[in-house]
Every structure is written in structure tokens, then in C-alpha cells.
Design an enzyme around this catalytic site. Structure first.
Site, short mmCIF file in Angstrom:
data_model
loop_
_atom_site.label_atom_id
_atom_site.label_comp_id
_atom_site.label_asym_id
_atom_site.label_seq_id
_atom_site.Cartn_x
_atom_site.Cartn_y
_atom_site.Cartn_z
CE LYS A 35 -1.99 1.80 3.79
NZ LYS A 35 -1.89 3.29 3.81
CG ASP A 62 -5.49 3.91 1.14
OD1 ASP A 62 -6.62 4.24 0.71
OD2 ASP A 62 -5.23 3.74 2.35
CE LYS A 64 -8.39 6.07 3.56
NZ LYS A 64 -6.96 5.69 3.47
CG ASP A 67 -11.98 17.10 -6.40
OD1 ASP A 67 -12.84 17.91 -6.79
OD2 ASP A 67 -10.82 17.42 -6.10
CG ASN A 70 -14.01 15.93 -15.71
OD1 ASN A 70 -14.17 15.05 -16.53
ND2 ASN A 70 -13.16 16.94 -15.89
NE ARG A 182 -2.57 -1.91 15.01
CZ ARG A 182 -2.68 -1.31 13.82
NH1 ARG A 182 -2.74 -2.05 12.72
NH2 ARG A 182 -2.74 0.00 13.72
CD GLN A 191 -6.35 1.78 11.85
OE1 GLN A 191 -7.50 2.14 11.68
NE2 GLN A 191 -5.52 1.57 10.87
N GLY A 211 -0.10 -2.91 8.74
CA GLY A 211 0.77 -1.77 8.96
C GLY A 211 1.85 -2.07 9.97
#
Length: 234
Positions: A35, A62, A64, A67, A70, A182, A191, A211
Site C-alpha cells: 500500500k 490508497d 482516497k 472530488d 470529472n 493487529r 485505530q 501496517g
């Protein structure tokens, strides 16, 4: 690597291409997906995606996107052209925006719709949506946003492991991507809704984002092998 019941993705949440590629080399054949998120992409730009792809690995970009349609369509097209195998868009951007991302990404790049971030719980979501806490049911919001993604034709959705089974049950065509993975004894850090690798697969996760449980471990290779063993045990 042998076939797994879910695809593990290692999050390269580091500030430089040098550190990112050092992790890629260290994990070697144990990890086929990585990622690239906002921190690394902002620091390094497209070159880090190209470097990971040149090493023979897949990239989950990633960023995200959220907007006007277009702009999101063009961003998704650029990500696919760069070599990303999967990207994210916020489902809260609406059906037209999510559909534009799918159109822009084309057939070679999967689009995953972000439902509710795993750093959020019901009170924080209620505050964000401008509702009283009693009026927000977190699972219901995740499922509602997943419905937008299903209608727009995404490959899957990003959700916590706690909602994955509901997604699979209601939307057979959506693949859950679960961050916040985890080990049982590990810290949840920032998190809130976290889960072990084995449990995430048991509830229907198709992709697992790993992660600090791997990258901050004293021995990342051993930690990654533990994840793979945990997945294979399901």
C-alpha cells in the site's frame, strides 16, 4: 507463494522511497502487495509506485479520492496508467463520483470504496455527520455506503472486520478490504475497530492491510510469516 484465502497488503507508511524499498527488499517473496498512502505518495510521487512495480509487486494506491466526478475520473485514469492495481475513493462522495472512478480506472485497476474509517467510532461519526449520537448506527452507515459502491460497480469496499460479514451477506459482488489488522497482543494505535488476521478472514475479508504489526516489528519477516500462517490456518 501458495494460494491464500485472503490477500495480505503491507502498508508502506514511511516518509521516503529509500525506506519503502528497503522494506520491500526485506520482506522479499513473503509480500506480493504494498500500500502506498498519502504520506509516501506526497513525499515521493509516482516514482515510488514505479519502483515497487518494477520489483514485480502489486501496488494498492490508497489516496482516497474525493472530488467532483470529472476530477476523480481523471485521477483514477492516471493511477491506472501509473500501474496501480487498486485505488480508493470515498463512498461519501456519492454514486456519480464513485462511478466516475470506476470508469477512469478501467479494467486493469480495481476501485475500492471507503465506507467509514477504522479510526472512527459511533460518537465521532455522529459528530461528522452532524447528527445526535443515538441517530447513528455505525454498521448501518457502513452498509448504506457499501450499497452506493455496489451500485457504482466497485470491486469492493474498505471497512473494518466488524462489518465485513454484513457486507458479504448483503452484497455478494463486493470484496471487503480490512485495515486495522493487529495481532491479539498488539496495540491498536490510532485505530478503533481492529481485528486479528485470522479473525478478519473468518468474517469474510478478501484483502488485509498490515501496517505497524509488520513494519514496526523487531523482525518484519518473522511478523509477516506469522500473518501468512495465521491466514492459512483459517
Amino acid at each position: 507463494m501458495a494460494d491464500l484465502s485472503a490477500v495480505p497488503i503491507v502498508a508502506l507508511d514511511v516518509p521516503s522511497e529509500h525506506e519503502a524499498m528497503a522494506l520491500v527488499r526485506e520482506l522479499g517473496p513473503l509480500a506480493g502487495w504494498y500500500k502506498v498512502g498519502g504520506e509516501l505518495f506526497t513525499a515521493c510521487g509516482p516514482s515510488v509506485v514505479r519502483a515497487i512495480r518494477a520489483s514485480g509487486r502489486q501496488v494498492f494506491l490508497d489516496l482516497k479520492f474525493h472530488d467532483i466526478p470529472n476530477t476523480v475520473r481523471a485521477s483514477a485514469r492516471s493511477a491506472a496508467g501509473l500501474g496501480a492495481s487498486m485505488i480508493t475513493v470515498h463512498a461519501s462522495g456519492g454514486a456519480t463520483m464513485v462511478r466516475a472512478a470506476v470508469e477512469g480506472a478501467g479494467p486493469t485497476c480495481h476501485v475500492m470504496g471507503v465506507t467509514v474509517l477504522t479510526s472512527m467510532d459511533a460518537p465521532s461519526l455522529a459528530e461528522t455527520w452532524g447528527r445526535v449520537e443515538s441517530g447513528v448506527e455505525l454498521l448501518g452507515e457502513v452498509v448504506r455506503l457499501a450499497g452506493i459502491c455496489a451500485g457504482a460497480g466497485t470491486h469492493g469496499v474498505v471497512c473494518s472486520g466488524h462489518e465485513a460479514s454484513a457486507i458479504v451477506e448483503r452484497f455478494s459482488g463486493l470484496n471487503p478490504l480490512v485495515p486495522g489488522i493487529r495481532f491479539a497482543e498488539g496495540s491498536s494505535h490510532d485505530q478503533v475497530r481492529v481485528m486479528t488476521p485470522r479473525r478478519a478472514v473468518e468474517v469474510g475479508a478478501r484483502y488485509l492491510v498490515l501496517g505497524r504489526a509488520v513494519t514496526a516489528a523487531p523482525d518484519p519477516r518473522s511478523a509477516m510469516q506469522r500473518v501468512l500462517d495465521d491466514i492459512r490456518a483459517t
